[in-house]
Design an enzyme around this catalytic site. Structure first.
Site, mmCIF file in Angstrom:
data_model
loop_
_atom_site.group_PDB
_atom_site.id
_atom_site.type_symbol
_atom_site.label_atom_id
_atom_site.label_comp_id
_atom_site.label_asym_id
_atom_site.label_seq_id
_atom_site.Cartn_x
_atom_site.Cartn_y
_atom_site.Cartn_z
ATOM 1 N N GLY A 115 2.384 3.839 -4.718
ATOM 2 C CA GLY A 115 2.135 4.670 -5.893
ATOM 3 C C GLY A 115 1.513 3.942 -7.062
ATOM 4 N N LYS A 116 0.738 2.896 -6.786
ATOM 5 C CA LYS A 116 0.112 2.144 -7.878
ATOM 6 C C LYS A 116 -0.933 3.009 -8.580
ATOM 7 C CE LYS A 116 -1.070 -1.188 -4.998
ATOM 8 N NZ LYS A 116 -0.358 -0.762 -3.780
ATOM 9 N N THR A 117 -1.798 3.622 -7.779
ATOM 10 C CA THR A 117 -2.833 4.479 -8.353
ATOM 11 C C THR A 117 -2.197 5.627 -9.122
ATOM 12 O OG1 THR A 117 -4.076 3.993 -6.360
ATOM 13 C CG2 THR A 117 -4.938 5.709 -7.788
ATOM 14 N N GLU A 169 20.277 -11.015 3.839
ATOM 15 C CA GLU A 169 20.198 -11.033 2.372
ATOM 16 C C GLU A 169 21.575 -11.240 1.759
ATOM 17 O OE1 GLU A 169 17.442 -11.359 0.837
ATOM 18 O OE2 GLU A 169 16.285 -11.000 2.659
ATOM 19 N N ASP A 172 12.058 -18.602 4.742
ATOM 20 C CA ASP A 172 13.096 -19.387 4.052
ATOM 21 C C ASP A 172 13.027 -20.842 4.471
ATOM 22 O OD1 ASP A 172 14.053 -17.092 2.926
ATOM 23 O OD2 ASP A 172 15.570 -16.758 4.480
ATOM 24 N N PRO A 213 0.829 -1.201 0.000
ATOM 25 C CA PRO A 213 0.000 0.000 0.000
ATOM 26 C C PRO A 213 0.870 1.260 0.000
ATOM 27 C CG PRO A 213 -0.717 -1.522 1.694
ATOM 28 C CD PRO A 213 0.540 -2.080 1.125
ATOM 29 N N GLY A 214 0.458 2.242 -0.772
ATOM 30 C CA GLY A 214 1.160 3.519 -0.760
ATOM 31 C C GLY A 214 2.398 3.572 -1.615
ATOM 32 N N HIS A 257 22.259 -14.921 1.604
ATOM 33 C CA HIS A 257 21.650 -15.584 0.444
ATOM 34 C C HIS A 257 22.496 -15.334 -0.800
ATOM 35 C CE1 HIS A 257 17.883 -16.889 2.160
ATOM 36 N NE2 HIS A 257 17.509 -15.672 2.512
#
Ligand code: ADP
Ligand code: ZN
Length: 628
Positions: free
Chosen positions: A222-224, A440, A515, A219-220, A443
């Site tokens: 910036g999809k819209t 990370e 994981d 959410p938030g 990995h």
């Protein structure tokens, strides 16, 4: 009018409808009665007895008598009017003579016969019958009208209440310039803009214009905004609707709204339809417990039908947004539907600075503002959080009557936004950030050190979904067959994060749970499906295909004996232990490299493939060879 208001109004109506009609009916009834009464209560002439009439005639006081059936209206010479009754079925003159009125006296009186007719007579005769019928009729009519009106309301239900942004609307217009960062997403969407602007070029060559693009991100992120920017760049109308708005109490309403929305968009083509929160209708069907939801399913089907029904020349592109791509129905993702996917990550430090800048431009800032510092302190903030932060700072400045926003305002606002109720994405502490970076890096290091594992494509410690960060690996070529060596290396890579956390910090966090779950699943697959365990050999003990959802797993029973079960468990455990040892060995031996990657991550939050290769000293031509 909001959906809620509409609904509640509709539900109040069935009751209110009858109540209202009864009130109407009573009012009309009262009015008619009053009218009737006023007729009846007209100044009554004096009623006299027949013998009195006889006397009056004898005394020559009577001018005229009007006979209407048995009723006599007596007009006196002095102007008075009286009424009297005569005997029925007898002529008046005869009766008068019988009463002893002389013929001379009678000759002085004009006698008029009047037929009992006239509207008033009929009305008064029929009103008692007509009135109830009329009232009932009126009642029925009012009820019908009410029902019709609410039918109309249900029809209006079916109309989509999509918000439209027209390309001429400069105030609402968003372009790619307004969207900071998200370069990859913008690049992918540029193609869509191109399609909308020059469709002919693509049609001439026979290319099929894409129909659906799925925007995935927290959410938030910036999809819209990005969807609006695509419409803005292409200068086409933008139809915006949230999937949750499709779903109403009544089955079928959602589907009819979808139809309406697509009809509108096609009329305005080229255009963009943006369906927010597509997961509200597009959840995996039949997955949840407690049965399906008819309305959702119908709505989803309608969306799919509409998309399938696009002609090649229809220049309507559907953009849909979700933050739960994992729950989406596979039918949505099939070719010709939402077959393009654009992932929006939470912004990394550089992007955060850019987003802050975009929003800071709209406010009046001190000249010595350092947005980088703010970006450093806001890992895990989404674009919306950052926009909110700048706004909070401006409010703070305004409240203390300052003309410009200071660095201090921004810093104070970080906490406000972090604790605020509106933010939905998660935020890191410094320590969490460090642990995630080493995790990370673990990995990535293991992946780069094992010859059969897929090469690292990108590493990020900005949280995506539930995981704190991610290491993206892409195979160098498409694979259809997987070797045992590949699986074993991948298993070690999965546990690379765990190994790094344990080696560096001496403790394990919950960050590895995902994981471990995935690795265990893989190890179990090796044993029970692929026949890759020497002890058990090529027997498929697990004939169930991909069990992704809990719903499918109910009623699942083991089809093998307890001995086999414990053998399987032992083999799975062995694979896991060996993989962890392999990962730990690499992490221990290359601890310096690990720190190097992790420190880079702490500073920049993401590492792209080329930089990672440089860090690792990997040969560009043969990426699986590790130099260091
Ligand atoms: P989503 O649809 O993904 O929930 P929105 O598009 O509604 O997010 O974004 C909310 C707000 O956050 C936007 O109106 C904008 O102000 C801000 N925002 C988000 N991402 C960015 C970005 N990349 N650049 C500038 N502003 C952004
Ligand atoms: Zn991990």
């Amino acid at each position: 009018m909001s959906a809620k208001q509409k609904k509640s109004k509709f539900f109040k109506n069935p009751l209110g409808m009858f109540g209202k009609n009864i009130v109407y009916a009573i009012l009309i009834f009262l009015a008619i009665t009053a009218l009737y009464a006023s007729f009846a209560e007209r100044e009554e002439p004096e009623e006299i007895s027949f013998s009195r009439l006889v006397e009056e005639i004898r005394a020559s006081e009577v001018l005229r008598i009007t006979v209407e059936e048995n009723k006599l209206e007596v007009a006196l010479k002095n102007g008075g009017i009286q009424t009297a009754q005569k005997e029925p079925d007898a002529a008046l003159s005869e009766t008068l003579i019988n009463y002893g009125v002389s013929s001379e006296a009678l000759a002085n009186v004009t006698i008029e016969m009047k037929q009992p007719s006239g509207a008033l007579f009929w009305l008064s005769a029929l009103l008692p019958f007509i009135l109830p019928i009329a009232l009932i009729g009126l009642f029925i009519w009012l009820t019908m009208r009410q029902v019709q009106r609410s039918n109309g309301q249900a029809l209006m239900f079916g109309q989509s209440r999509a918000r439209v942004i027209n390309p001429e609307d400069q105030r609402e217009k968003v372009t790619f310039k307004d969207v900071a960062g998200s370069e990859e997403a913008k690049e992918e969407l540029l193609e869509i803009v191109d399609f909308l602007q020059n469709p002919q070029r693509f049609l001439d060559i026979g290319a099929r214009i894409p129909r659906g693009v799925l925007l995935m991100g927290a959410p938030g992120t910036g999809k819209t905004m990005l969807a609006k920017a695509v419409a803005g760049e292409a200068s086409v109308p933008f139809f915006h609707m949230s999937a949750s708005e499709f779903v109403e109490m009544f089955v079928g309403v959602g589907a009819s709204r979808v139809r309406d929305l697509f009809r509108m968009a096609k009329k305005a083509a080229p255009s963009i339809i943006f369906v927010d929160e597509i997961d509200a209708v597009g959840r995996h069907r039949g997955a949840g417990l407690g049965g399906g939801h008819d309305e959702r399913e119908q709505t989803l089907n309608q969306i799919l039908t509409e998309m399938d029904g696009f002609e090649t020349s229809d220049q309507v592109i559907v953009l849909a947004a979700t933050n739960r791509p994992d729950v989406l129905d596979p039918a949505l993702l099939r070719p010709g539907r939402f077959d393009r996917r654009v992932v929006l990550d939470l912004p990394d430090i550089g992007e955060r600075e850019a987003i802050l800048r975009v929003h800071a431009v709209k406010k009046i800032m001190d000249t010595d503002i350092n947005l980088r510092k703010i970006a450093e302190r806001t890992p895990g903030f989404s674009g919306a959080d950052l926009a909110n932060l700048v706004n909070e700072a401006a409010i703070l400045a305004a409240r203390s009557s300052r003309k410009t926003v200071s660095q201090e305002d921004l810093t104070v606002s970080i906490e406000k936004v972090m604790l605020g109720p509106e933010r939905k994405s998660r935020v890191f502490s410094e320590k969490e950030k460090k642990i995630t970076a080493y995790h990370e890096a673990g990995h990535a290091l293991v992946a780069a050190s094992l010859p059969n594992a897929d090469p690292v494509h990108k590493i990020s410690i900005v949280s995506r979904g539930r995981a704190g960060g991610y290491t993206m690996k892409l195979p160098t070529e498409d694979k259809h067959l997987y070797t045992r060596e590949y699986f074993l290396d991948e298993l070690a890579v999965s546990l690379g994060g765990y190994a790094a956390e344990e080696t560096v910090f001496g403790e394990i966090t919950t960050g590895s749970s995902d994981d471990i779950r995935k690795a265990t699943g893989l190890a179990r697959g090796l044993v029970t499906r692929y026949g890759m365990s020497e002890k058990i050999g090529p027997v498929a003990w697990d004939d169930q295909s991909d069990l992704v959802f809990l719903g499918h797993d109910i009623g699942h029973e083991k089809k093998y004996s307890e001995e086999i079960a414990s053998l399987v468990d032992m083999e799975v455990e062995r694979f896991m232990k060996e993989a962890l040892e392999k990962a730990k060995k690499i992490v221990r031996e290359k601890k310096e490299k690990l720190s190097e990657i992790a420190e880079y991550l702490i500073q920049y939050e993401t590492i792209e493939q080329d930089i990672f290769r440089k860090l690792m000293g990997i040969n560009q031509e043969n990426p699986s060879l590790v130099g260091a």
